[in-house]
Design an enzyme around this catalytic site. Structure first.
Site, PDB file in Angstrom:
ATOM      1  N   TYR A  41       0.834  -0.612  -1.053  1.00 33.66           N
ATOM      2  CA  TYR A  41       0.636  -0.215   0.353  1.00 33.66           C
ATOM      3  C   TYR A  41       1.230  -1.208   1.339  1.00 33.66           C
ATOM      4  O   TYR A  41       0.998  -1.095   2.534  1.00 33.66           O
ATOM      5  CB  TYR A  41      -0.865  -0.102   0.681  1.00 33.66           C
TER       6      TYR A  41
ATOM      7  N   GLU B  24     -19.827   7.697   3.133  1.00 33.47           N
ATOM      8  CA  GLU B  24     -19.432   7.205   1.805  1.00 33.47           C
ATOM      9  C   GLU B  24     -18.558   5.965   1.901  1.00 33.47           C
ATOM     10  O   GLU B  24     -17.377   6.003   1.546  1.00 33.47           O
ATOM     11  CB  GLU B  24     -18.622   8.293   1.081  1.00 33.47           C
TER      12      GLU B  24
ATOM     13  N   TYR C 283     -10.772  -2.289  -4.319  1.00 29.03           N
ATOM     14  CA  TYR C 283      -9.522  -1.714  -4.834  1.00 29.03           C
ATOM     15  C   TYR C 283      -8.605  -2.770  -5.458  1.00 29.03           C
ATOM     16  O   TYR C 283      -7.386  -2.675  -5.385  1.00 29.03           O
ATOM     17  CB  TYR C 283      -8.789  -0.933  -3.729  1.00 29.03           C
TER      18      TYR C 283
ATOM     19  N   ARG D  17      -2.484  -3.907  -4.354  1.00 27.30           N
ATOM     20  CA  ARG D  17      -2.409  -3.370  -2.993  1.00 27.30           C
ATOM     21  C   ARG D  17      -1.189  -3.855  -2.198  1.00 27.30           C
ATOM     22  O   ARG D  17      -0.582  -3.062  -1.474  1.00 27.30           O
ATOM     23  CB  ARG D  17      -3.698  -3.664  -2.205  1.00 27.30           C
TER      24      ARG D  17
ATOM     25  N   CYS E  88       6.906  -9.515 -14.784  1.00 25.39           N
ATOM     26  CA  CYS E  88       8.364  -9.433 -14.842  1.00 25.39           C
ATOM     27  C   CYS E  88       8.855  -8.394 -13.842  1.00 25.39           C
ATOM     28  O   CYS E  88       9.364  -7.340 -14.217  1.00 25.39           O
ATOM     29  CB  CYS E  88       8.811  -9.069 -16.248  1.00 25.39           C
ATOM     30  N   GLU E  89       8.654  -8.652 -12.576  1.00 21.16           N
ATOM     31  CA  GLU E  89       8.973  -7.705 -11.497  1.00 21.16           C
ATOM     32  C   GLU E  89       9.219  -8.504 -10.242  1.00 21.16           C
ATOM     33  O   GLU E  89       8.372  -9.300  -9.841  1.00 21.16           O
ATOM     34  CB  GLU E  89       7.738  -6.850 -11.160  1.00 21.16           C
TER      35      GLU E  89
ATOM     36  N   GLY F 159     -14.200   5.214   4.887  1.00 21.33           N
ATOM     37  CA  GLY F 159     -12.984   4.887   5.615  1.00 21.33           C
ATOM     38  C   GLY F 159     -12.983   3.652   6.472  1.00 21.33           C
ATOM     39  O   GLY F 159     -11.920   3.211   6.914  1.00 21.33           O
TER      40      GLY F 159
END
Ligand code: LLP
Length: 408
Positions: free
Chosen positions: A310, A266, A366, A306, A337-338, A224
């Site tokens: 997010y 982790e 990520y 990301r 195309c967005e 985290g």
């Protein structure tokens, strides 16, 4: 960066090996210094390239995997199976079989259904598997709700309320095929504030007092720790994270008269995030007078999701003119195309021209692990640099790769 772009093309992901090693060593040494014992396990979901798995293993870390695919990545990288922890909230029987066949060090059991399936698979083999039980401690960290996992309303882990976790522990303890050695929690990701760890430790220690500490020698507190994506973000260093987490566990257990367990952590993002940068070439630059200027890059949401998922904010540079004053504002977009394909909404950069190289720092976690082939884009090549030398560790994807699975 300019030389690497010329040699390997763009988009390109570049990792600094020394940075990964330094972060791994910082975590490892800090945990040793606490004296509680335990393990640092790299959460490979952040980036499961073989080169990085080998590097973290060389630095003495264990590896967390969250699927059969990540398990295979770790095995192919030569990680000793005993140093692999198998995660996942819905492990298939085939994935559990693969973990048992490999002989993973621990399966982190997420729910009652998994106890049924794992017990049956172990019974069929006549073996006993070491497990941890994942709990949902019911604490909510300060982070984006998509990457917060510790709260009550979560798909992950045994809830502490209503007796599900108590029943899970009792069942695991009764089973001749499961060796319950500890508990697991993961609170959330990109945490810049560590206050949530004492809260979670207190909740879990209360639970341990209720079920009894027998056999619960390991407390896995998850990952985290955040990284700085923008200059105002000030993440604590790994040593501060380790001290906060191990200290929270030691305090919570000892203040309740419980034997202090070994502490596993982790980390994923903080091990590889800062080490990796994405490198793009600028193509079309479009100025809409009085509105804004768009600069289009040769990648986009297919290797850097990301920002879209997010609302993550990054701080880009112009690699080929990094020292020039950043006196203009651009919307850096990809080639998908967005309209949502915006990598950096308001990038402060020097005057940008076609052919410039945009470097996006802190992109090592990520990114590739969440990459897709949307619009038929091929995934970037990956280069590792060390001591002034570069080596290609993953070649650029080709159109043949894209269509290799089509049968008809
Ligand atoms: N352990 C468990 C059980 C996890 O679920 C995670 C992350 C980690 C460790 C590692 O957390 P880290 O140290 O990387 O924060 N795709 C999102 C992040 C999802 C994190 C999922 N679990 C993002 O790009 O922000």
């Amino acid at each position: 960066m300019v030389a690497l772009a010329a040699e390997y093309g763009t988009p390109l992901v570049v990792y600094d090996e020394a940075c990964v090693r330094a972060m791994a060593a910082a975590y490892r040494d800090a945990l040793v210094a606490t004296g509680v014992g335990g393990e640092v396990a790299y959460a490979s979901k952040a980036y499961f390239g073989r080169a990085v798995l080998r590097i973290v293993a060389e630095e003495g870390l264990a590896v967390d995997v969250a699927s059969g695919g990540e398990l295979d990545a770790a095995l192919r990288a030569g990680i000793p199976p005993g140093r692999i922890h198998m995660h996942g909230n819905n492990k298939s029987a085939a994935e559990l079989d693969a973990a048992l066949t490999a002989g993973v060090g621990a399966v982190v059991v997420d729910n009652a259904h998994e106890i049924d399936v794992l017990e049956a698979r172990c019974a069929a083999r006549g073996i006993t598997q070491t497990i941890l039980l994942r709990l949902t401690p019911g604490v909510s960290p300060e982070t984006h709700h998509y990457i917060s996992t510790g709260q009550v309303d979560s798909k992950f882990g045994f809830p502490l309320a209503e007796g599900a976790a108590h029943e899970g522990v009792a069942r695991a303890r009764r089973s001749p095929h499961l060796d319950l050695v500890g508990l697991h929690v993961h609170l959330g990701s990109q945490l810049l504030d560590l206050d949530v760890f004492p809260q979670a430790a207190a909740v879990v220690a209360d639970f341990v007092r209720e079920v009894g500490p027998e056999g619960l020698a390991v407390m896995d507190m998850g990952g985290g720790l955040g990284i700085a994506y923008t200059p105002d973000q000030k993440p604590p260093p790994p040593a501060a994270f380790v001290e906060a987490v191990a200290g929270a566990v030691a305090d919570a257990w000892s203040s309740r008269g419980l034997p202090v367990p070994r502490v596993t952590i982790e980390p994923g993002r903080s091990l590889v995030g800062r080490a990796g940068v994405n490198l793009y070439e600028v193509g079309a630059v479009k100025d809409i007078p009085g509105v804004r200027t768009y600069a289009a890059l040769d990648g986009g949401m297919s290797e850097m999701l990301r920002p879209m998922l997010y609302g993550a904010v990054y701080s880009p540079l112009l690699a080929n003119r990094a020292a020039e004053e950043a006196d203009a504002t651009y919307r850096l977009v990809g080639k998908h195309c967005e309209s949502s394909d915006v990598l950096v909404a308001d990038a402060r950069l020097p005057h940008v021209r076609a052919g410039d190289l945009v470097c996006i720092p802190a992109a090592g976690a990520y990114g590739l692990s969440m990459a897709s082939n949307y619009n038929g884009l091929t995934r970037p090549a990956v280069v590792f640099v060390r001591d002034g030398h570069a080596r290609l560790v993953t070649r650029r994807e080709t159109h043949d790769d894209l269509f290799a699975r089509e049968l008809d």
